[in-house]
Design an enzyme around this catalytic site. Structure first.
Site, PDB file in Angstrom:
ATOM      1  N   GLY A   1       0.825  -1.194   0.000  1.00  0.00           N
ATOM      2  CA  GLY A   1       0.000   0.000   0.000  1.00  0.00           C
ATOM      3  C   GLY A   1       0.863   1.249   0.000  1.00  0.00           C
ATOM      4  O   GLY A   1       2.054   1.214   0.332  1.00  0.00           O
ATOM      5  N   CYS A   2       0.259   2.355  -0.379  1.00  0.00           N
ATOM      6  CA  CYS A   2       1.014   3.602  -0.514  1.00  0.00           C
ATOM      7  C   CYS A   2       1.448   4.133   0.850  1.00  0.00           C
ATOM      8  O   CYS A   2       2.636   4.394   1.077  1.00  0.00           O
ATOM      9  CB  CYS A   2       0.202   4.635  -1.278  1.00  0.00           C
ATOM     10  N   TYR A   3       0.497   4.264   1.779  1.00  0.00           N
ATOM     11  CA  TYR A   3       0.880   4.724   3.122  1.00  0.00           C
ATOM     12  C   TYR A   3       1.911   3.786   3.758  1.00  0.00           C
ATOM     13  O   TYR A   3       2.921   4.253   4.285  1.00  0.00           O
ATOM     14  CB  TYR A   3      -0.349   4.809   4.029  1.00  0.00           C
TER      15      TYR A   3
END
EC number: 1.2.1.38
Lengths: 344, 344, 344, 344
Positions: C148-150
């Site tokens: 995921g990006c976060y």
């Protein structure tokens, strides 16, 4: 107190009407309606009003069952007409913020809006609500068709030139740029942040329906045939319209001084038109009801360039509607306007 | 009428004071001063006020030669102190919007502001102008030190928790995000559009001088030693601060309901604090004097997360200053506030 | 040449994969699929690719009928799992950009994603595709779960501290701020321009599903129980995540120098991690595959503050996917990356 | 390898040249100069290049002491001319990105730039570097005057119409809108975030010096007298120019089909001109060297509307400069261009 209803609460014009009317000393917001959110508080739809305006949203049908002096219709085009039809025997004044009664006839409406009109009689009653041109008629009218946002800027920018016959009415170019709230509160690809932000585009080339609204209003000022090229663009800003207007003088003597005099005379009694000495920016008018105008003559090209800036949600919608209401009730046009330009 | 002067007209706080005071029914803006632009109309510096506020800018020296009831100092840190010193025998009330008298002593000031203080006596007279904590003292004071923007959001977000002793005062984290107007009107690389737009960064890590202001004010609420980790960030927005605050409960029973009750009681008499049921956004408070607060307990981590949002130019500066003036003159805190949240 | 298919063309990750793979010297984009737009050219969906990538969009079913070496799944969570299931006997490598195989088990997935998982066996095969932690495993894997990006920003910012045991693993706070593309290409109120622009808010407090992804990955680095407080915020920017990370040292000697050494050693072989001497901005990494990290120790509070910045569509999605593909095919991690930071 | 120097590193064109040349397979960036920052690494001025381009900045005098094949002058107007003068006996090719040699003579230059010209002879040598019009001359030239950003969009949008004699050359209106990077990297009130963001304005009415550049280049395509009305506006975006161009046909048969054919033929060999079927947006070309053009005929008004979009820093500056360098060295125009449109 003017007992007031706002019909259609979920959009930007509805919420902006609430913001402006809230501080009007003669207005009581009696009722706000919404079909899709009825039963919820207004502040559930627009949370920034929490604790300020928590009216429970009513169905629009409640309007006719309530004692009211004033009804604002903040509804989409094509929806307003049925409400106006239903209000024919009502005693309250109406300002309709949609485009349903802005044009000269059902035929013109149907040609440009591609939609049948269900209340042709309304065209006889409705007055075009641009106070700078039609204040006397607005004062006497119980049905005001509030102007479109682009037309407000374009007409105010052009009216002095057209009425005086200074420019060639057959060659008028209006290159307009608008903030995204003009596209409404509904989520769609056009309003997706990443399609708007850091971006810019033209749209509605040749066919935008505000073209005919501008043409009709300006044509009323002068007998010669008039034609407007109108090109709207979408700015990465929330609010504001700037129209850059190109016209060609057909009289001998034109100068910046003469232009200024022409506009000053024309707008001598218009409290919301500000004639600026330098080109206005959108933030100069943001959140206010001003239309800021700058005009100048280019000797090299023999062309006049006029800039007109408004906040599309205020002078281009809710503010102008309140200004019209003031006229309908015999109040000063400026009554209740306390929202100054917010910059930055 | 309160005859009022604004000293320092060229910055954002000066222009915002004018915007807010303009609609105050008991205030007359008698004088606006600027050393760098004196002799020009105010609206030459802030063109969005053209036709509204065209006062000719005076030199600051004119303040002492004029009959005034109220003076707002909208000057940079390090400049205000000399004016306050010069006003010691004056009869008007003063609200100083700079940081010069916010802290507890000249020593603390010099340690964090890296600057000598020329008017130590001012610290004895000055009252910290956060009405939600110090209204009684403000009412009696003729010199109010208007709080910093970040501290306003942080202290209002934390005060109920700290005063009640609910959280560990030694471990408070304030992660704040501010719009660019907090950096002032001066053009510098930090404020260049292309460095801000579509961008985001942290700055002032470990050393921002608002840290001590937050610590000192919160320490006044509770005897235990208190320490704040404060990290400011720069948002690509004009106005607004959102502080995300992390604390650790040290009592047994914590719940969202209990938290809400605690905050409601604490802010029962605070007309500008809105306790929100969902996380606030910056536009919920933009152009208004509200501080919107949301707080919630995370059972999984045993941590309280509190969000506090303000408009840094209003509740974080000019609005709070007007609120303080109201208290100084025995008026209701809300007197004259007509600027509602502007959204969008 | 690596014959490549991109499954799911209409979103941002699909279009970003095309942008990056276009310049990869060893990749041939053989096929792009879309159920909703099949039959149209890719450039009809993403007009900025007109004349560059005009592949006719295929139905996803074509993947299994084509000779391919590599398939990228750019599909929503909950959709990918069925495709992965269907590819079990396929010979190509897969990088799945959804969240379907990032977690440790179907049970954890179902608890945080509130959705049944249809392909539990996939968890046995899938490798978490963060090359800085798992390059050896990725090299051997034919199914990579792209992070995921976060989590990418949070894990890269924290991994050196956690693995070395320098900080208290029970008290980790990750305060993250993301651009709007993280919310996807679909038009919804959350992504409406006027809700995002000039605005800022926190969301997903206490419950965002990236929390568990961060926790699980960091827990793999150290035996002690670890707990992460993760708070995402929405920035008015297109691309980029900045995570501000607070940890508390549990060893005696901490200093900026020691921290830098720790990170330098940890990332000695990581070509896309840049250890910065000053806090990074989002534009420092925009359009590139870099993760820029800054870390510093605050003696006053005994706390470490770490900042980690990425472009959420590149290092947080498509770029990381291409980096994983490079590893799967035995290429240098940097192979084919030509998109430098775009600033401004 | 083409040994290349970039003279003037601190501005946007300097940094953009580095970004583009970095991936050019035949270019070696031998030297970057800056008077104000010499001795520092390039990445200290532009931190997003940290670890990528850390060349120590040289004084410009080093250029003549080094073996070079190519020099790009990324200097302000009025400064370049002296460098070009000093390079008269040098063996390297020069592309000058300033306006110093774009016009037809020192006299015209002095009239519009209000500045003496110190190197009149340069006008004899310099070729106007718009490859779509002058590729043959550019190939043979060692001194290329790289076009202005606005002129690039305006000329490319108009050239087919003017050369074919389809429109009235005496009445050409170019209404252009540009991102703020066109105003340079220097901090000044014009570039302050809060003056640009959520705002829009016209500037340079009647007098912008790009007017004459557009006029002169178009006049070269057709004998009849030609006059251009050019109005620039400032957009709240980093990069990009959109020009909306109004012309009046003077031939009988005009249609969208005929217009498309005209443009297709004219740009048959122009790899960076994309003829679009719908109006282009700025993000369609951002970070790329494309000029996207859309043109349409309005029968109602007998007017042609043409839209031309570029990235002002790429096709409007550094990209065009690299394209010119390719021509000077006998390379394909597209050689080394790997930066695709970045959207979003």
């Amino acid at each position: 107190m003017i007992k007031t209803a706002i019909v259609g609460a979920t959009g930007y014009t509805g919420s902006e009407l609430v913001r402006l009317l809230y501080n009007h000393p003669d207005v009581e917001i009696q009722m706000i309606t919404s079909e899709s959110r009825k039963g919820e508080p207004f502040s559930a739809v627009h949370p920034h009003f929490e604790g300020l305006v928590d009216h429970v949203l009513q169905p629009a049908s409640a309007v006719l069952e309530t004692e009211l002096d004033m009804v604002f219709l903040a509804l989409p085009h094509g929806v307003s007409m049925d409400y106006v039809k239903g209000y024919q025997s009502a005693k309250f004044n109406v300002v309709d913020l949609s485009g349903d009664f802005r044009l000269s006839s059902p035929e013109v409406y149907e040609a440009w809006y591609k939609k049948d009109h269900t209340h042709p009689k309304g065209f006889e009653d409705a007055v075009y609500g641009l106070p700078e041109l039609h204040s006397a008629a607005i004062e006497k009218s119980s049905l005001v068709a509030n102007p479109g946002c682009y037309p407000t800027s374009a007409i105010l920018g052009l009216a002095p030139l057209i009425e005086a016959g200074w420019v060639d009415p057959a060659h008028v170019i209006v290159d307009s740029k608008s903030g995204i709230t003009g596209a409404g509160i509904k989520a769609k690809p056009t309003t997706h942040y990443s399609n708007v932000s850091d971006n810019f585009k033209a749209y509605g080339l040749k066919s935008h329906r505000h073209t005919v609204e501008i043409q009709e209003q300006l044509s009323g000022l002068r007998p010669e045939p008039l034609q407007v090229q109108f090109t709207p663009h979408l700015l990465p800003v929330d609010r504001g319209i700037l129209s850059t207007i190109y016209t060609t003088p057909i009289r001998e003597e034109v100068s910046d001084q003469a232009l200024r005099k022409l506009y000053e005379d024309f707008y001598a009694d218009a409290p919301f038109v500000r004639l600026r000495k330098t080109p206005p920016t959108l933030k100069d008018v943001r959140s206010s009801n001003f239309c800021d105008i700058f005009t100048t003559y280019d000797e090299r090209t023999n062309r006049i360039i006029t800039l007109a800036a408004i906040d599309n949600l205020v002078k281009g919608a809710a503010g102008q509607a309140m200004q019209n209401m003031n006229l309908q009730f015999g109040l000063p046009e400026t009554r209740g306007f306390v929202s100054l330009p917010l910059n930055p």
